[in-house]
Write a protein that holds these residues in place. Structure first.
Motif, short mmCIF file in Angstrom:
data_model
loop_
_atom_site.label_atom_id
_atom_site.label_comp_id
_atom_site.label_asym_id
_atom_site.label_seq_id
_atom_site.Cartn_x
_atom_site.Cartn_y
_atom_site.Cartn_z
N GLY A 163 82.83 163.56 124.00
CA GLY A 163 82.77 162.58 122.92
C GLY A 163 84.09 161.85 122.80
O GLY A 163 85.03 162.14 123.55
N GLY A 209 77.81 158.70 119.94
CA GLY A 209 77.00 158.54 118.74
C GLY A 209 76.41 157.16 118.63
O GLY A 209 76.03 156.55 119.64
N PHE A 211 73.87 157.81 124.10
CA PHE A 211 74.06 158.98 123.22
C PHE A 211 73.27 160.17 123.76
O PHE A 211 73.81 161.27 123.93
CB PHE A 211 73.61 158.59 121.81
CG PHE A 211 73.86 159.61 120.74
CD1 PHE A 211 74.77 160.65 120.90
CD2 PHE A 211 73.19 159.51 119.52
CE1 PHE A 211 74.99 161.59 119.88
CE2 PHE A 211 73.41 160.44 118.50
CZ PHE A 211 74.31 161.47 118.69
N ILE A 232 80.84 163.59 117.21
CA ILE A 232 79.90 162.55 116.81
C ILE A 232 80.55 161.45 116.00
O ILE A 232 81.16 161.70 114.95
CB ILE A 232 78.74 163.16 115.99
CG1 ILE A 232 78.01 164.24 116.79
CG2 ILE A 232 77.76 162.06 115.55
CD1 ILE A 232 77.42 163.79 118.10
N ASN A 260 79.55 158.19 113.85
CA ASN A 260 78.40 157.63 113.14
C ASN A 260 78.88 156.55 112.19
O ASN A 260 79.65 156.83 111.27
CB ASN A 260 77.67 158.74 112.36
CG ASN A 260 76.68 158.18 111.35
OD1 ASN A 260 76.13 157.10 111.53
ND2 ASN A 260 76.47 158.91 110.27
N VAL A 313 71.18 159.00 113.99
CA VAL A 313 72.06 160.02 114.57
C VAL A 313 71.45 161.41 114.38
O VAL A 313 71.34 162.19 115.33
CB VAL A 313 73.48 159.96 113.93
CG1 VAL A 313 74.27 161.23 114.26
CG2 VAL A 313 74.24 158.74 114.43
N LEU A 333 70.07 163.99 117.31
CA LEU A 333 70.65 165.34 117.44
C LEU A 333 69.56 166.40 117.41
O LEU A 333 69.60 167.38 118.16
CB LEU A 333 71.66 165.59 116.32
CG LEU A 333 72.97 164.81 116.39
CD1 LEU A 333 73.81 165.05 115.14
CD2 LEU A 333 73.78 165.16 117.64
#
Length: 255
Positions: free
Chosen positions: A91, A94, A111, A127, A129, A136, A140
């Motif tokens: 990461g 997101g 993503f 993440i 957002n 999101v 997930l």
């Protein structure tokens, strides 16, 4: 013993005085930081920094704003880097519906691919957002991100969303905005969620905490975030530092 879980010391803003910034952070007892790379340039720089400083770790991924630029070669490169001993997360990834550089369907695809990669290499995810909470959380869940868990970076959402994310094995991380006078929602969430699920960060050079709001952020200011959380939780800053550092080390697998 403070652990800043999200810094961009790889940003151009530190080109002139990086060592001084690091020195100031260490003077504030910031003992560990995760440098987040989110495109070719920043990932390359993050890896250079973690090779140079033993107290820095890296997260490598692709930012949703730039999702349209990511190639299969980039994804393969991130997978290769995931085996590096200093890479502790994938990461930031997101969705970001604030900027319109990358279409939503492209962001969602990139993503999902990164979540799948993280599960393959068994690393937690970070993440990002912005204005995209429902999508999101849905992604997930659909991608079973609970398998690796991770961090809801610079969380500004509701308590209900925080609870949903914690159930999916995510830590809730707070940065500078929790110190803002008008930040009612983040302050309420901090009060309600357990310390076992809480992390601190700066997202420097962005989102500078009060009283330096509007100026360049730096990792030493994570102490201001910890102090705000200590006040809201009615704990000492030492207790907040100890617990959030332990949480970060547990998540990232750092001894």
């Amino acid at each position: 013993m403070l652990f800043d879980t999200h810094v961009h010391l790889n940003a151009d803003q530190y080109e002139e005085d990086l060592q001084e910034v690091i020195n100031r952070a260490q003077a504030e007892q910031v003992t560990n930081m995760v440098v987040v790379g989110f495109d070719r340039k920043t990932i390359t720089r993050a890896m250079e920094l973690v090779e140079k400083y033993d107290f820095l770790y890296a997260a490598v991924g692709w930012h949703p704003v730039d999702a349209i630029d990511m190639t299969e070669e980039d994804l393969a490169w991130i997978e290769d880097l995931a085996s590096h001993e200093k890479v502790v997360a994938i990461g930031e990834m997101g969705l970001d519906y604030h900027w319109d550089k990358s279409p939503k369907d492209v962001q969602k695809e990139v993503f999902r691919k990164q979540i799948q990669l993280a599960k393959k290499v068994k690393l937690p995810i970070v993440i990002h957002n912005r204005d995209a909470t429902a999508d999101v959380v849905q992604i997930l869940k659909e991608e079973d991100a609970k398998e690796v868990g991770g961090i809801m970076h610079c969380f500004t959402g509701s308590l209900e969303v925080a609870k949903e994310c914690m159930e999916m094995n995510f830590f809730i991380s707070f940065g500078g905005p929790v110190t803002f006078k008008n930040a009612k929602k983040p302050k309420e969430v901090v009060k309600e969620i357990p310390m076992e699920k809480l992390l601190i960060e700066t997202d420097c050079p962005y989102l500078t905490p009060h009283p330096y709001r509007g100026k360049r952020n730096e990792p030493g200011y994570v102490r201001l975030v910890a102090e705000q959380i200590a006040e809201l939780k009615e704990l000492t800053i030492e207790e907040v530092a100890e617990k959030t550092t332990a949480n970060a080390k547990k998540l990232f697998g750092i001894k």
